[in-house]
Design an enzyme around this catalytic site. Structure first.
Site, PDB file in Angstrom:
ATOM      1  N   ASP A 198       0.854  -1.201   0.061  1.00 24.76           N
ATOM      2  CA  ASP A 198       0.142   0.101  -0.057  1.00 24.76           C
ATOM      3  C   ASP A 198       0.831   1.227   0.048  1.00 24.76           C
ATOM      4  O   ASP A 198       2.166   1.357   0.484  1.00 24.76           O
ATOM      5  CB  ASP A 198      -1.049   0.040   1.274  1.00 24.76           C
ATOM      6  CG  ASP A 198      -2.136  -1.109   1.155  1.00 24.76           C
ATOM      7  OD1 ASP A 198      -2.455  -1.411   0.138  1.00 24.76           O
ATOM      8  OD2 ASP A 198      -2.554  -1.506   2.212  1.00 24.76           O
TER       9      ASP A 198
ATOM     10  N   ASP B  51      -7.273  -1.286  -4.312  1.00 22.86           N
ATOM     11  CA  ASP B  51      -8.308  -1.047  -3.383  1.00 22.86           C
ATOM     12  C   ASP B  51      -9.291  -0.110  -3.990  1.00 22.86           C
ATOM     13  O   ASP B  51     -10.478   0.084  -3.782  1.00 22.86           O
ATOM     14  CB  ASP B  51      -7.776  -0.339  -2.165  1.00 22.86           C
ATOM     15  CG  ASP B  51      -6.872  -1.255  -1.322  1.00 22.86           C
ATOM     16  OD1 ASP B  51      -7.165  -2.747  -1.593  1.00 22.86           O
ATOM     17  OD2 ASP B  51      -5.907  -1.017  -0.742  1.00 22.86           O
TER      18      ASP B  51
END
Length: 167
Positions: free
Chosen positions: A119, A137
């Site tokens: 991330d 995401d």
């Protein structure tokens, strides 16, 4: 279920763009930034922050990779089922499913190859440090938004029909 060649190409292109964009951006961040490093792009709002997440948003279920394999398999089966049982005119719904599927693949790749998800998109919104996320995401969230919009539109159409055709 019939899918036109045009739509097949658009669905496949959507998956390639989301999945390719996800894997490319994660690779660039991992090669350009040390783990834990943060680079400010817009002061007090937007950063690139390189983290490895063994859980989901907010780190829930961290370290339970087997849980994510099961959830991912169930979600993938459900997505394919609903896609195959949808009609060609359910454009918003289908694109929502395609985006969720592409995002699912991006994070599944990370979990299989690395045992964590890479991330890097980090926002602080009105003082709240939002959970760090990635392009996959974004595909999941935007796809779910489209699915919800499609369901709300369907409910509204049914309500309007019921109003004009009292029983």
């Amino acid at each position: 279920m019939k899918i036109s060649n045009r739509n097949k190409i658009l669905y496949l292109l959507t998956i390639v763009v989301v999945l390719g964009g996800d894997l490319l951006t994660k690779t660039i961040i991992n090669h350009q930034m040390k783990l834990g490093a943060s680079y400010e792009l817009i002061p007090n709002f937007f950063y690139f922050t390189n983290i490895h997440n063994t859980g989901a948003a907010w780190g829930i279920f961290a370290g339970h990779i087997e849980f994510f394999y099961v959830i991912t398999a169930i979600a993938a089966i459900a997505i394919v089922y609903y896609f195959l049982h949808s009609s060609e005119d359910q454009v918003i719904f289908r694109y929502g499913l395609v985006l969720v599927f592409a995002g699912l693949l991006g994070n599944l790749y990370d979990r299989i190859v690395f045992q964590y998800v890479r991330d890097f998109l980090d926002f602080i919104i009105f003082g709240y440090d939002f959970p760090i996320f990635n392009v996959a995401d974004m595909g999941v969230v935007i796809g779910m938004f489209l699915i919800i919009i499609d369901l709300l539109i369907g409910e509204y159409k049914q309500w309007k029909f019921n109003q004009s055709h009292p029983q």
